[in-house]
Design a protein around this motif. Structure first.
Motif, short mmCIF file in Angstrom:
data_model
loop_
_atom_site.label_atom_id
_atom_site.label_comp_id
_atom_site.label_asym_id
_atom_site.label_seq_id
_atom_site.Cartn_x
_atom_site.Cartn_y
_atom_site.Cartn_z
N ILE A 88 0.82 -1.07 -0.04
CA ILE A 88 -0.06 0.09 -0.10
C ILE A 88 0.92 0.96 0.02
O ILE A 88 1.78 1.28 0.72
CB ILE A 88 -0.90 0.30 1.17
CG1 ILE A 88 -1.65 -1.26 1.46
CG2 ILE A 88 -1.86 1.31 1.21
CD1 ILE A 88 -2.23 -1.55 2.81
N ASP A 89 0.54 2.26 -0.75
CA ASP A 89 1.20 3.46 -0.74
C ASP A 89 0.85 4.26 0.30
O ASP A 89 0.01 4.10 0.99
CB ASP A 89 1.28 4.43 -2.37
CG ASP A 89 -0.04 4.87 -2.28
OD1 ASP A 89 -0.97 5.32 -1.53
OD2 ASP A 89 -0.66 4.33 -3.51
N LEU A 90 1.61 5.41 0.94
CA LEU A 90 1.60 6.00 2.09
C LEU A 90 -0.04 6.63 2.22
O LEU A 90 -0.49 6.64 2.91
CB LEU A 90 2.62 6.76 2.40
CG LEU A 90 3.78 6.08 2.94
CD1 LEU A 90 4.87 7.12 3.53
CD2 LEU A 90 3.60 5.30 4.27
N LYS A 91 0.02 7.30 0.94
CA LYS A 91 -1.37 8.01 0.67
C LYS A 91 -2.62 7.26 1.37
O LYS A 91 -3.40 7.57 1.89
CB LYS A 91 -1.58 8.59 -0.48
CG LYS A 91 -2.78 9.30 -0.77
CD LYS A 91 -2.90 9.74 -2.17
CE LYS A 91 -4.36 10.51 -2.32
NZ LYS A 91 -4.20 11.19 -3.92
N HIS A 92 -2.73 5.90 0.87
CA HIS A 92 -3.87 5.15 1.34
C HIS A 92 -3.51 4.52 2.49
O HIS A 92 -4.54 4.24 3.20
CB HIS A 92 -3.87 4.00 0.34
CG HIS A 92 -4.49 4.39 -1.10
ND1 HIS A 92 -3.49 4.48 -2.26
CD2 HIS A 92 -5.67 4.88 -1.65
CE1 HIS A 92 -4.19 4.98 -3.36
NE2 HIS A 92 -5.49 5.42 -3.01
N TYR A 93 -2.49 4.17 2.96
CA TYR A 93 -2.45 3.73 4.28
C TYR A 93 -2.87 4.68 5.30
O TYR A 93 -3.05 4.28 6.34
CB TYR A 93 -0.56 3.41 4.26
CG TYR A 93 -0.31 2.56 5.64
CD1 TYR A 93 -0.87 1.38 6.01
CD2 TYR A 93 0.15 3.39 6.66
CE1 TYR A 93 -0.49 0.53 7.11
CE2 TYR A 93 0.28 2.52 7.88
CZ TYR A 93 0.08 1.27 8.11
OH TYR A 93 0.27 0.72 9.30
N SER A 98 -5.20 5.80 13.27
CA SER A 98 -5.43 6.81 14.63
C SER A 98 -4.28 7.85 14.74
O SER A 98 -3.28 7.70 14.08
CB SER A 98 -5.23 5.97 15.78
OG SER A 98 -4.07 5.40 15.79
N LYS A 99 -4.43 8.82 15.46
CA LYS A 99 -3.37 9.96 15.86
C LYS A 99 -2.24 9.16 15.95
O LYS A 99 -1.01 9.72 15.63
CB LYS A 99 -3.85 10.92 16.64
CG LYS A 99 -3.12 12.10 16.72
CD LYS A 99 -3.22 13.27 15.74
CE LYS A 99 -2.43 14.42 16.17
NZ LYS A 99 -2.40 15.54 15.18
N ILE A 100 -1.98 8.40 16.91
CA ILE A 100 -0.95 7.86 17.65
C ILE A 100 -0.34 6.82 16.42
O ILE A 100 0.94 6.85 16.25
CB ILE A 100 -1.04 6.77 18.70
CG1 ILE A 100 0.03 6.68 19.86
CG2 ILE A 100 -1.92 5.62 18.57
CD1 ILE A 100 0.35 7.86 20.47
N GLU A 101 -1.04 6.28 15.86
CA GLU A 101 -0.42 5.44 14.48
C GLU A 101 0.25 6.58 13.56
O GLU A 101 1.20 6.15 13.10
CB GLU A 101 -1.31 4.47 13.95
CG GLU A 101 -1.74 3.34 14.75
CD GLU A 101 -0.53 2.42 15.28
OE1 GLU A 101 0.38 2.04 14.28
OE2 GLU A 101 -0.39 2.10 16.48
#
Length: 116
Positions: A88-93, A98-101
């Motif tokens: 998965i590219d970062l945009k979709h990930y 969550s904020k912490i993730e």
């Protein structure tokens, strides 16, 4: 997201660095490292975002070169039964994290040498 040098960021930085050394250092004999290398995936700037150990397999979500997250299943008994479950590219990930993730992901990007 801009990192601010918080205690949470420092804790993530330490845990990400420790897992990186454990799995991907030149001295490591990790089956995860061996499998990724067999798939021509660079491990020098790879950081494990999540690890789910199970009885017969382990699942890892790994940031690769600061731009892609892959999910890998590693069979504890045979490296021939390992597989990449998703790429998965970062945009979709980022969608739904969550904020912490998100903080953890940005710390991992920073460690991999990518701008956050």
């Amino acid at each position: 997201m801009k990192l601010i040098g918080s205690k949470t960021e420092a804790e993530f930085r330490e845990s990400l660095t420790v897992s990186h050394i454990q799995h991907f250092s030149p001295e490591s004999n990790s089956s995860l490292k061996s499998y990724l290398r067999s798939q021509n995936i660079p491990v020098e700037n790879a950081y494990i975002l999540n690890e789910i150990p199970e009885e017969s397999t382990d699942f890892y979500s790994i940031l690769i070169s600061g731009s892609t997250v892959i999910t890998v299943e590693i069979d504890k008994c045979s490296t021939q039964n390992c597989s990449i479950e998703s790429n998965i590219d970062l945009k979709h990930y980022l969608v739904g994290l969550s904020k912490i993730e998100q903080i953890k992901l940005h710390v991992a990007k920073e460690l991999s040498g990518m701008q956050t």
